[in-house]
Design a protein around this motif. Structure first.
Motif, PDB file in Angstrom:
ATOM      1  N   ILE A  31       0.857  -1.182   0.000  1.00  0.00           N
ATOM      2  CA  ILE A  31       0.000   0.000   0.000  1.00  0.00           C
ATOM      3  C   ILE A  31       0.894   1.233   0.000  1.00  0.00           C
ATOM      4  O   ILE A  31       1.680   1.432   0.930  1.00  0.00           O
ATOM      5  N   ASP A  32       0.780   2.027  -1.052  1.00  0.00           N
ATOM      6  CA  ASP A  32       1.570   3.255  -1.079  1.00  0.00           C
ATOM      7  C   ASP A  32       0.645   4.453  -1.239  1.00  0.00           C
ATOM      8  O   ASP A  32      -0.562   4.324  -1.419  1.00  0.00           O
ATOM      9  N   GLY A  33       1.211   5.628  -1.178  1.00  0.00           N
ATOM     10  CA  GLY A  33       0.429   6.855  -1.272  1.00  0.00           C
ATOM     11  C   GLY A  33       1.170   7.983  -0.588  1.00  0.00           C
ATOM     12  O   GLY A  33       2.171   7.765   0.096  1.00  0.00           O
ATOM     13  N   MET A  34       0.664   9.184  -0.769  1.00  0.00           N
ATOM     14  CA  MET A  34       1.327  10.335  -0.188  1.00  0.00           C
ATOM     15  C   MET A  34       1.259  10.281   1.343  1.00  0.00           C
ATOM     16  O   MET A  34       0.492   9.513   1.925  1.00  0.00           O
ATOM     17  N   ARG A  35       2.074  11.085   1.983  1.00  0.00           N
ATOM     18  CA  ARG A  35       2.105  11.122   3.443  1.00  0.00           C
ATOM     19  C   ARG A  35       0.790  11.657   4.005  1.00  0.00           C
ATOM     20  O   ARG A  35       0.066  12.391   3.357  1.00  0.00           O
ATOM     21  N   GLN A  36       0.518  11.242   5.239  1.00  0.00           N
ATOM     22  CA  GLN A  36      -0.577  11.788   6.047  1.00  0.00           C
ATOM     23  C   GLN A  36      -1.970  11.473   5.497  1.00  0.00           C
ATOM     24  O   GLN A  36      -2.922  12.227   5.744  1.00  0.00           O
ATOM     25  N   ILE A  37      -2.113  10.350   4.769  1.00  0.00           N
ATOM     26  CA  ILE A  37      -3.454   9.996   4.275  1.00  0.00           C
ATOM     27  C   ILE A  37      -4.083   8.886   5.113  1.00  0.00           C
ATOM     28  O   ILE A  37      -5.179   8.434   4.816  1.00  0.00           O
ATOM     29  N   GLY A  38      -3.377   8.421   6.158  1.00  0.00           N
ATOM     30  CA  GLY A  38      -3.982   7.466   7.080  1.00  0.00           C
ATOM     31  C   GLY A  38      -3.633   6.016   6.833  1.00  0.00           C
ATOM     32  O   GLY A  38      -4.352   5.122   7.295  1.00  0.00           O
ATOM     33  N   LYS A  39      -2.516   5.754   6.153  1.00  0.00           N
ATOM     34  CA  LYS A  39      -2.138   4.360   5.867  1.00  0.00           C
ATOM     35  C   LYS A  39      -1.919   3.568   7.147  1.00  0.00           C
ATOM     36  O   LYS A  39      -2.456   2.469   7.318  1.00  0.00           O
ATOM     37  N   THR A  40      -1.108   4.103   8.046  1.00  0.00           N
ATOM     38  CA  THR A  40      -0.797   3.399   9.295  1.00  0.00           C
ATOM     39  C   THR A  40      -2.064   3.140  10.100  1.00  0.00           C
ATOM     40  O   THR A  40      -2.306   2.021  10.581  1.00  0.00           O
ATOM     41  N   TYR A  41      -2.880   4.148  10.237  1.00  0.00           N
ATOM     42  CA  TYR A  41      -4.123   4.041  11.018  1.00  0.00           C
ATOM     43  C   TYR A  41      -5.019   2.942  10.456  1.00  0.00           C
ATOM     44  O   TYR A  41      -5.543   2.091  11.195  1.00  0.00           O
ATOM     45  N   SER A  42      -5.197   2.936   9.124  1.00  0.00           N
ATOM     46  CA  SER A  42      -6.100   1.963   8.499  1.00  0.00           C
ATOM     47  C   SER A  42      -5.549   0.547   8.583  1.00  0.00           C
ATOM     48  O   SER A  42      -6.301  -0.406   8.836  1.00  0.00           O
ATOM     49  N   ILE A  43      -4.259   0.386   8.373  1.00  0.00           N
ATOM     50  CA  ILE A  43      -3.659  -0.952   8.443  1.00  0.00           C
ATOM     51  C   ILE A  43      -3.790  -1.513   9.844  1.00  0.00           C
ATOM     52  O   ILE A  43      -4.208  -2.662  10.049  1.00  0.00           O
ATOM     53  N   ARG A  44      -3.435  -0.729  10.843  1.00  0.00           N
ATOM     54  CA  ARG A  44      -3.491  -1.212  12.221  1.00  0.00           C
ATOM     55  C   ARG A  44      -4.929  -1.525  12.641  1.00  0.00           C
ATOM     56  O   ARG A  44      -5.180  -2.528  13.309  1.00  0.00           O
ATOM     57  N   ARG A  45      -5.867  -0.697  12.238  1.00  0.00           N
ATOM     58  CA  ARG A  45      -7.264  -0.963  12.616  1.00  0.00           C
ATOM     59  C   ARG A  45      -7.780  -2.224  11.914  1.00  0.00           C
ATOM     60  O   ARG A  45      -8.494  -3.027  12.524  1.00  0.00           O
ATOM     61  N   ALA A  46      -7.400  -2.413  10.649  1.00  0.00           N
ATOM     62  CA  ALA A  46      -7.828  -3.614   9.926  1.00  0.00           C
ATOM     63  C   ALA A  46      -7.275  -4.879  10.561  1.00  0.00           C
ATOM     64  O   ALA A  46      -7.909  -5.939  10.537  1.00  0.00           O
ATOM     65  N   LEU A  47      -6.087  -4.782  11.169  1.00  0.00           N
ATOM     66  CA  LEU A  47      -5.443  -5.946  11.759  1.00  0.00           C
ATOM     67  C   LEU A  47      -5.856  -6.198  13.212  1.00  0.00           C
ATOM     68  O   LEU A  47      -5.434  -7.189  13.811  1.00  0.00           O
ATOM     69  N   GLY A  48      -6.652  -5.310  13.772  1.00  0.00           N
ATOM     70  CA  GLY A  48      -7.147  -5.540  15.124  1.00  0.00           C
ATOM     71  C   GLY A  48      -6.389  -4.819  16.221  1.00  0.00           C
ATOM     72  O   GLY A  48      -6.605  -5.100  17.409  1.00  0.00           O
ATOM     73  N   PHE A  49      -5.505  -3.880  15.857  1.00  0.00           N
ATOM     74  CA  PHE A  49      -4.802  -3.112  16.884  1.00  0.00           C
ATOM     75  C   PHE A  49      -5.741  -2.083  17.501  1.00  0.00           C
ATOM     76  O   PHE A  49      -6.725  -1.663  16.876  1.00  0.00           O
ATOM     77  N   LYS A  50      -5.429  -1.675  18.722  1.00  0.00           N
ATOM     78  CA  LYS A  50      -6.213  -0.644  19.379  1.00  0.00           C
ATOM     79  C   LYS A  50      -6.065   0.666  18.620  1.00  0.00           C
ATOM     80  O   LYS A  50      -4.971   1.015  18.170  1.00  0.00           O
ATOM     81  N   GLU A  51      -7.176   1.376  18.496  1.00  0.00           N
ATOM     82  CA  GLU A  51      -7.125   2.645  17.778  1.00  0.00           C
ATOM     83  C   GLU A  51      -6.355   3.685  18.585  1.00  0.00           C
ATOM     84  O   GLU A  51      -6.429   3.750  19.805  1.00  0.00           O
ATOM     85  N   ASN A  52      -5.592   4.507  17.848  1.00  0.00           N
ATOM     86  CA  ASN A  52      -4.834   5.618  18.438  1.00  0.00           C
ATOM     87  C   ASN A  52      -3.819   5.165  19.482  1.00  0.00           C
ATOM     88  O   ASN A  52      -3.493   5.906  20.401  1.00  0.00           O
ATOM     89  N   ASP A  53      -3.321   3.920  19.360  1.00  0.00           N
ATOM     90  CA  ASP A  53      -2.299   3.422  20.275  1.00  0.00           C
ATOM     91  C   ASP A  53      -1.178   2.783  19.455  1.00  0.00           C
ATOM     92  O   ASP A  53      -1.203   1.586  19.177  1.00  0.00           O
ATOM     93  N   LEU A  54      -0.219   3.592  19.039  1.00  0.00           N
ATOM     94  CA  LEU A  54       0.872   3.097  18.205  1.00  0.00           C
ATOM     95  C   LEU A  54       1.922   2.345  19.000  1.00  0.00           C
ATOM     96  O   LEU A  54       2.858   1.795  18.425  1.00  0.00           O
ATOM     97  N   SER A  55       1.780   2.304  20.327  1.00  0.00           N
ATOM     98  CA  SER A  55       2.766   1.596  21.148  1.00  0.00           C
ATOM     99  C   SER A  55       2.520   0.090  21.182  1.00  0.00           C
ATOM    100  O   SER A  55       3.402  -0.673  21.586  1.00  0.00           O
TER     101      SER A  55
END
Length: 481
Positions: A31-55
């Motif tokens: 998955i590529d794209g310009m910065r700040q479009i929410g790639k990390t947020y969407s990937i982590r949420r799709a995989l079951g990580f807690k929202e807004n918790d990058l730790s």
């Protein structure tokens, strides 16, 4: 919560992994794209990580008929792991190295049928010397291991990779929020959107109150755009305030511009910023193509060409190729030396155009500055629908804003910023191309008259869900009458 379509794509790719393995198909998702479009947020949420918790370093993924351990690695923020592929690109070596990291020591990292593992490799372009990109091919061969790679400016970084794993990547370009995602964020339900589309499919004008409501919503979308940071700020406002939205968008734009030189020389990065800042002026001139003199009167192609390519590869700029004639296949009639350029997010275009451009969008107003905002907005919408954009112009002054192909026919699309504004180009091109479908998208209600479909601007994002019904409603005999 901002819902993104890419999340369903990610989950579908993971859930289909057992089927791919059984068929001997080796793929990872990039998955590529310009910065700040929410790639990390969407990937982590799709995989079951807690929202807004990058730790949180790992999570349990609940798939269709199986579960898996999902591991997350960010090569940008964790400089100490950037050389993790240095000794070997093979999965056994990589997984062994991962098991030594403190956050993964408690996990069983031996992939097997009862212990599936998902690797989320974020900002993979920041791995040392592109080794992470090189390793993707080998990681795909490991049974019971699914890889989701992502990054900003991947299109730029891939050009510097030592090898490209052709055939092993399912590549998806992620964009800023589209209008449907924007509507979800505003609380519109899928059932309402589907009813809206169904109504349009039957060529029934929408109730005037609904038409006005959605027209105003689309005008707000043109200023807010789809960058998650700006959308989140907009959603938190008690009332729509263009000035505060402009301030947020301008700060975000500055951050993105400062990052332009990350994978290029400082000169290329500086000139890329100059190209980007010139685009509102270039579009406002309503010429048939982009000229380097729009940047500076003394600008030459040889000086700025690499910077322009850099902006395209980074995903910040969209281009549309001119056509020598409106016929299929479109690719045959492309003029690669004549293109229009657009900013990939309309909120960023607003930030580039200045705060006063917001007043040009007031309903009923007819400012010269309105057209460029609507045209750029249409380009961002169509960028979600098509891999390549095209337009048509000829030396006689005829111009069609966008041209695409559908069911073996050419479709002529005209973008209008005013209800009453007309042009000579579309009727003349319709007369020359009797088999072409013609659509005018602006702020008229849904309709069909004189072989011309009227599509409200807020329905343009749903074009491919509407057009099949339209072409079936209007028979060739009716159309060519």
């Amino acid at each position: 919560m901002i819902k993104r379509k890419i999340e369903d794509n990610i989950r579908r790719f993971i859930d289909e992994a057992p089927s791919r393995e059984a068929k001997g198909i080796h793929k990872c998702l990039l998955i590529d794209g310009m910065r700040q479009i929410g790639k990390t947020y969407s990937i982590r949420r799709a995989l079951g990580f807690k929202e807004n918790d990058l730790s949180q370093p790992f999570a349990t993924y609940k798939g269709t008929g199986f579960s898996a351990i999902a591991l997350y690695l960010d090569f940008h923020s964790r400089k100490e792991i950037r050389d993790i592929f240095r000794s070997s690109l093979l999965p056994d070596s990589f997984l062994q190295s991962l098991s030594l990291l403190p956050e993964f020591r408690s996990l069983d990292l031996q992939p097997r049928v009862d212990n599936r593992i998902i690797l989320a490799l974020d900002e993979i372009q920041d791995s040392q010397e592109g080794q992470g990109i090189d390793a993707l091919k080998y990681l795909t061969y490991q049974p019971y291991l699914t890889v989701i790679a992502s990054g900003s400016l991947v299109g730029v970084a891939l050009k510097k990779a030592r090898s490209f794993p052709v055939g092993y990547l399912d590549s998806r370009r992620m964009h800023p929020l589209d209008f449907e995602e924007f509507m979800w964020a505003r609380g519109y339900e899928d059932s309402f959107i589907q009813n809206l589309i169904n109504n349009a499919c039957s060529l029934r004008p929408l109730p005037s109150s609904v038409h006005e409501e959605l027209s105003n919503l689309y005008r707000e979308f043109l200023l807010v755009g789809g960058m998650p940071e700006v959308v989140s700020f907009y959603l938190g406002q008690p009332k729509f305030d263009p000035a505060s939205i402009y301030a947020v968008a301008r700060n975000l734009l500055s951050s993105l511009e400062n990052d332009l030189g990350k994978y290029a020389s400082s000169l290329v990065g500086r000139r890329a910023r100059m190209v980007l800042e010139s685009l509102p002026r270039a579009i406002a001139k309503e010429r048939t193509r982009f000229f380097y003199s729009d940047i500076d009167k003394n600008a030459k192609a040889r000086d700025y060409e690499s910077s322009l390519d850099y902006l395209k590869d980074s995903g910040m700029v969209i281009h549309a190729d001119n056509l020598t004639r409106c016929d299929i296949p479109l690719k045959v009639f492309e003029r690669t030396d004549s293109e229009k350029l657009y900013v990939a997010d309309n909120g960023l275009f607003f930030a580039l155009s200045g705060l006063d451009s917001a007043f040009a969008l007031a309903p009923g107003e007819n400012h010269m500055g309105k057209g460029p905002i609507y045209e750029n907005g249409a380009a961002t919408v169509l960028n979600h629908l098509f891999d390549n954009l095209h337009y048509y112009s000829n030396p006689k002054g005829l111009e069609i804003d966008f041209v695409f192909a559908y069911e073996n026919r050419v479709v002529l699309l005209e973008i209008k910023s005013s209800v009453n504004k007309k042009s000579k180009s579309l009727p003349e091109m319709m007369a020359q191309n009797s088999k072409a479908w013609a659509i005018r998208s602006g702020f008229r209600n849904v309709g069909y008259i004189d072989n011309l479909f009227s599509l409200p601007a807020y329905l343009l994002p749903f074009l491919y869900r509407i057009l099949p019904f339209w072409v079936n409603l209007v028979s060739p005999a009716d159309k060519n009458r």
